[in-house]
Design a protein around this motif. Structure first.
Motif, PDB file in Angstrom:
ATOM      1  N   ALA A  59      86.554  11.972  34.297  1.00 18.39           N
ATOM      2  CA  ALA A  59      85.315  11.713  33.555  1.00 18.39           C
ATOM      3  C   ALA A  59      84.423  10.733  34.312  1.00 18.39           C
ATOM      4  CB  ALA A  59      85.645  11.168  32.171  1.00 18.39           C
ATOM      5  N   ALA A  60      85.017   9.684  34.886  1.00 19.60           N
ATOM      6  CA  ALA A  60      84.230   8.701  35.640  1.00 19.60           C
ATOM      7  C   ALA A  60      83.609   9.334  36.879  1.00 19.60           C
ATOM      8  CB  ALA A  60      85.106   7.515  36.028  1.00 19.60           C
ATOM      9  N   PHE A  61      84.370  10.177  37.553  1.00 22.84           N
ATOM     10  CA  PHE A  61      83.823  10.857  38.735  1.00 22.84           C
ATOM     11  C   PHE A  61      82.687  11.788  38.319  1.00 22.84           C
ATOM     12  CE2 PHE A  61      83.730  14.218  41.956  1.00 22.84           C
ATOM     13  CZ  PHE A  61      83.469  13.438  43.080  1.00 22.84           C
ATOM     14  N   GLY A  62      82.884  12.506  37.204  1.00 23.02           N
ATOM     15  CA  GLY A  62      81.820  13.371  36.698  1.00 23.02           C
ATOM     16  C   GLY A  62      80.574  12.575  36.345  1.00 23.02           C
ATOM     17  N   GLY A  63      80.767  11.406  35.735  1.00 19.54           N
ATOM     18  CA  GLY A  63      79.633  10.543  35.408  1.00 19.54           C
ATOM     19  C   GLY A  63      78.911  10.056  36.661  1.00 19.54           C
ATOM     20  N   GLY A  67      75.116  10.875  37.572  1.00 24.45           N
ATOM     21  CA  GLY A  67      74.173   9.792  37.881  1.00 24.45           C
ATOM     22  C   GLY A  67      73.558   9.965  39.252  1.00 24.45           C
ATOM     23  N   PHE A  68      74.341  10.394  40.202  1.00 27.41           N
ATOM     24  CA  PHE A  68      73.851  10.628  41.562  1.00 27.41           C
ATOM     25  C   PHE A  68      72.756  11.688  41.560  1.00 27.41           C
ATOM     26  CE2 PHE A  68      74.203  13.068  45.536  1.00 27.41           C
ATOM     27  CZ  PHE A  68      73.913  12.074  46.449  1.00 27.41           C
ATOM     28  N   LEU A  69      72.988  12.774  40.818  1.00 27.08           N
ATOM     29  CA  LEU A  69      72.006  13.857  40.773  1.00 27.08           C
ATOM     30  C   LEU A  69      70.752  13.457  40.003  1.00 27.08           C
ATOM     31  CD1 LEU A  69      74.415  16.869  40.184  1.00 27.08           C
ATOM     32  CD2 LEU A  69      73.240  16.240  42.311  1.00 27.08           C
ATOM     33  N   LEU A  70      70.915  12.713  38.902  1.00 27.83           N
ATOM     34  CA  LEU A  70      69.761  12.339  38.084  1.00 27.83           C
ATOM     35  C   LEU A  70      68.908  11.243  38.710  1.00 27.83           C
ATOM     36  CD1 LEU A  70      71.309  12.407  34.494  1.00 27.83           C
ATOM     37  CD2 LEU A  70      69.797  14.101  35.567  1.00 27.83           C
ATOM     38  N   LEU A  71      69.528  10.326  39.448  1.00 27.79           N
ATOM     39  CA  LEU A  71      68.773   9.215  40.026  1.00 27.79           C
ATOM     40  C   LEU A  71      67.953   9.640  41.235  1.00 27.79           C
ATOM     41  CD1 LEU A  71      71.270   6.259  39.731  1.00 27.79           C
ATOM     42  CD2 LEU A  71      69.128   6.564  38.502  1.00 27.79           C
ATOM     43  N   GLY A  72      68.407  10.656  41.950  1.00 30.02           N
ATOM     44  CA  GLY A  72      67.666  11.111  43.128  1.00 30.02           C
ATOM     45  C   GLY A  72      67.579  10.013  44.180  1.00 30.02           C
ATOM     46  N   ASP A  73      66.484  10.021  44.929  1.00 29.87           N
ATOM     47  CA  ASP A  73      66.267   9.024  45.974  1.00 29.87           C
ATOM     48  C   ASP A  73      65.823   7.717  45.345  1.00 29.87           C
ATOM     49  OD1 ASP A  73      66.923   9.674  48.506  1.00 29.87           O
ATOM     50  OD2 ASP A  73      64.954  10.401  49.119  1.00 29.87           O
ATOM     51  N   SER A  74      66.783   6.790  45.205  1.00 29.42           N
ATOM     52  CA  SER A  74      66.470   5.533  44.538  1.00 29.42           C
ATOM     53  C   SER A  74      67.467   4.469  44.990  1.00 29.42           C
ATOM     54  CB  SER A  74      66.571   5.738  43.027  1.00 29.42           C
ATOM     55  OG  SER A  74      66.617   4.506  42.360  1.00 29.42           O
ATOM     56  N   PHE A  76      68.871   2.629  43.026  1.00 30.25           N
ATOM     57  CA  PHE A  76      69.915   2.620  41.993  1.00 30.25           C
ATOM     58  C   PHE A  76      71.161   3.401  42.429  1.00 30.25           C
ATOM     59  CE2 PHE A  76      66.175   1.683  39.316  1.00 30.25           C
ATOM     60  CZ  PHE A  76      66.622   0.471  38.792  1.00 30.25           C
ATOM     61  N   GLN A  77      71.006   4.172  43.506  1.00 27.66           N
ATOM     62  CA  GLN A  77      72.166   4.885  44.053  1.00 27.66           C
ATOM     63  C   GLN A  77      73.264   3.896  44.475  1.00 27.66           C
ATOM     64  OE1 GLN A  77      72.865   7.942  44.008  1.00 27.66           O
ATOM     65  NE2 GLN A  77      70.975   9.099  43.949  1.00 27.66           N
ATOM     66  N   LEU A  78      72.872   2.662  44.770  1.00 29.22           N
ATOM     67  CA  LEU A  78      73.867   1.651  45.138  1.00 29.22           C
ATOM     68  C   LEU A  78      74.826   1.375  43.977  1.00 29.22           C
ATOM     69  CD1 LEU A  78      71.677  -0.849  47.181  1.00 29.22           C
ATOM     70  CD2 LEU A  78      73.351   0.795  48.040  1.00 29.22           C
ATOM     71  N   LEU A  79      74.316   1.477  42.754  1.00 28.26           N
ATOM     72  CA  LEU A  79      75.195   1.316  41.584  1.00 28.26           C
ATOM     73  C   LEU A  79      76.209   2.453  41.511  1.00 28.26           C
ATOM     74  CD1 LEU A  79      72.535   0.238  38.939  1.00 28.26           C
ATOM     75  CD2 LEU A  79      74.150  -1.223  40.174  1.00 28.26           C
ATOM     76  N   ILE A  80      75.764   3.654  41.852  1.00 27.30           N
ATOM     77  CA  ILE A  80      76.668   4.806  41.878  1.00 27.30           C
ATOM     78  C   ILE A  80      77.715   4.610  42.975  1.00 27.30           C
ATOM     79  CG2 ILE A  80      76.838   7.305  42.192  1.00 27.30           C
ATOM     80  CD1 ILE A  80      75.411   6.452  39.608  1.00 27.30           C
ATOM     81  N   ALA A  81      77.300   4.089  44.109  1.00 26.99           N
ATOM     82  CA  ALA A  81      78.249   3.841  45.201  1.00 26.99           C
ATOM     83  C   ALA A  81      79.305   2.826  44.780  1.00 26.99           C
ATOM     84  CB  ALA A  81      77.504   3.350  46.443  1.00 26.99           C
TER      85      ALA A  81
END
Length: 152
Positions: A59-63, A67-74, A76-81
């Motif tokens: 579930a966390a990986f899916g989330g 998030g990676f797909l919805l945030l796009g070039d941003s 905020f991707q650092l939070l996903i990382a």
């Protein structure tokens, strides 16, 4: 056949093995605690726990992927990382438990599971197994335990 030089022998030359009454106080204390833990079922496998952890990681990986797909070039991707770092670390811990044969009830399945989980996070199972075995063989011994050696 002669008895090993380090094993005590009786007057007939036979090797005398230790019984529970000849153990040191610390050893017999450990045996008591281990016996109580075994009697209370604390050493039993807990498949429901590992199913829960596995489901949470999926579930966390899916989330993270969502998030990676919805945030796009941003930025905020650092939070996903950072979140993926946590998910991958927990997956590596799950691989560790499988390598210790704690998840499934049969050894070969645990070995395969450990290899798959390690590969999923980019960890070499062969390297880890060798290093971990050396650690368990010589825990906290300078020059022998690779887990306490300074790495680059």
């Amino acid at each position: 056949m002669d008895a090993p030089a380090t094993a005590p022998a009786d007057t007939t030359g036979r090797v005398v093995y230790a019984d529970e009454t000849s153990f040191s106080q610390h050893t017999s204390g450990y045996l008591d605690v281990a016996s109580q833990a075994r009697e209370r079922g604390l050493l039993q496998r807990t498949p429901w726990f590992y199913w829960g952890v596995s489901a949470s990681l999926v579930a966390a990986f899916g989330g993270c992927l969502t998030g990676f797909l919805l945030l796009g070039d941003s930025w905020f991707q650092l939070l996903i990382a950072a979140a993926l770092g946590l998910v991958f670390t927990q997956t590596a811990f799950l691989a560790h438990e499988a390598a210790h044969r704690q998840i499934l009830s049969f050894g070969p399945g645990n070995d395969r599971l450990a290899r798959v989980l390690a590969a999923a996070v980019g960890l070499s199972y062969s390297w880890w197994h060798s290093k971990h075995s050396r650690h368990h063989g010589n825990p906290n011994r300078v020059g022998k335990d690779p887990d306490i050696e300074p790495d680059t």
